[in-house]
Design a protein around this motif. Sequence first.
Motif, short mmCIF file in Angstrom:
data_model
loop_
_atom_site.label_atom_id
_atom_site.label_comp_id
_atom_site.label_asym_id
_atom_site.label_seq_id
_atom_site.Cartn_x
_atom_site.Cartn_y
_atom_site.Cartn_z
N HIS A 270 -3.42 0.07 -39.57
CA HIS A 270 -3.86 0.16 -40.95
C HIS A 270 -4.65 -1.06 -41.42
O HIS A 270 -5.21 -1.03 -42.51
CB HIS A 270 -2.66 0.40 -41.86
CG HIS A 270 -1.91 1.64 -41.51
ND1 HIS A 270 -2.42 2.91 -41.74
CD2 HIS A 270 -0.71 1.83 -40.91
CE1 HIS A 270 -1.55 3.81 -41.32
NE2 HIS A 270 -0.52 3.19 -40.79
N PHE A 271 -4.67 -2.14 -40.62
CA PHE A 271 -5.52 -3.28 -41.00
C PHE A 271 -6.58 -3.60 -39.95
O PHE A 271 -7.58 -4.24 -40.26
CB PHE A 271 -4.69 -4.53 -41.31
CG PHE A 271 -3.81 -5.05 -40.20
CD1 PHE A 271 -4.36 -5.71 -39.12
CD2 PHE A 271 -2.43 -4.91 -40.26
CE1 PHE A 271 -3.55 -6.23 -38.10
CE2 PHE A 271 -1.61 -5.41 -39.25
CZ PHE A 271 -2.17 -6.07 -38.17
N ALA A 272 -6.41 -3.15 -38.72
CA ALA A 272 -7.40 -3.43 -37.67
C ALA A 272 -8.78 -2.88 -38.01
O ALA A 272 -9.79 -3.53 -37.68
CB ALA A 272 -6.92 -2.89 -36.33
N PRO A 273 -8.90 -1.69 -38.66
CA PRO A 273 -10.25 -1.22 -39.00
C PRO A 273 -11.03 -2.21 -39.86
O PRO A 273 -12.25 -2.34 -39.69
CB PRO A 273 -9.97 0.08 -39.75
CG PRO A 273 -8.67 0.57 -39.18
CD PRO A 273 -7.86 -0.68 -38.97
N LEU A 274 -10.35 -2.91 -40.77
CA LEU A 274 -11.06 -3.90 -41.59
C LEU A 274 -11.47 -5.09 -40.73
O LEU A 274 -12.56 -5.65 -40.92
CB LEU A 274 -10.17 -4.36 -42.75
CG LEU A 274 -10.80 -5.39 -43.68
CD1 LEU A 274 -12.10 -4.85 -44.29
CD2 LEU A 274 -9.83 -5.79 -44.79
#
Length: 318
Positions: A270-274
């Motif tokens: 949920h934070f790796a895409p950013l």
Amino acid sequence: MRAVVHDRYGGPEVLRVEDVPVPTPSSGQVLVRVEATSVNLSDWECLVGSPAYARIGGLRAPARRTLGSDIAGVVESVGAGVTGFRPGDEVYGDNLALKGGFAEYAVAPESALAAKPAALSFTDASTLPQAGAIAIQGTAWARPGSRVLVNGAGGGSGSFAIQLAKRLGAHVTGVDNATKLEFMRAVGADEVLDYRLQDFTRTGPYDLVLDLVAHRSVLAYRRSVARGGTYRCVGGSVGTLLRVLTAGALVGKATGRSLGVLAVKEGPGHFAPLAHLVSRGEVTVHTDRTYSLDEVPEALARVGEGRALGKVVVVPTS
């Protein structure tokens, strides 16, 4: 190792730096040599013990003596059963369950960590996990041409949310105090509002409202959202969150709107895409200031009092 600890709830004055044993990773855990830890509003809430949900697990005294969940660093050792990392790996993640980031070493579950992209510094990587997950999930309803408002847009999650909503083609309004208006414009907001002078619930309606500091009535939030639109809050008083969860859901359904609390999903997915967007230069990290361990009280106060422009980061070895 040196760590910032506190044994009771209160302001920055209850914090102190102590020499404490380096933690030992248990099964499924990783020991990280901390290179950077970003400060989140949740750290301030756990320091002062308010709102009430900040005392979960520690009603009378803090459940964790050392705060700091968004860590970035180098794997020092691993516990039994850890297969995804080995000593020397550069990692980052949201260690919300165990915290401990305001120290030279911290233990985290393997599942909370991801490999740090080579293009990111430790400082930049530490700003992403919690704030990034909130921003990505909170702007998921943005569409080309939609009107999006972010309340509390001058902080960490807000500065990412502005950029993400703009990438999706939305017209973005940022709300915060007067000292942050130019910053929100620089990040990409099309319009900015000083909440002390303008009531955003009367300037819309908006297709999406992401509220990072909820404290208003359900009826005011309903007024801020266009029919068919969405309101989501994350953070705020317990009373407000409960009203949005209960009365807000009913009022929204009755008036053709979706009013609710953003249930933020945690973890690298949920934070790796950013992080990938930041690595490619499509989203920018805005670090307000960096502090040493001795300056953690000042760092927490800057975030808790709403003075930070973007993210604040603690660098233990500085």
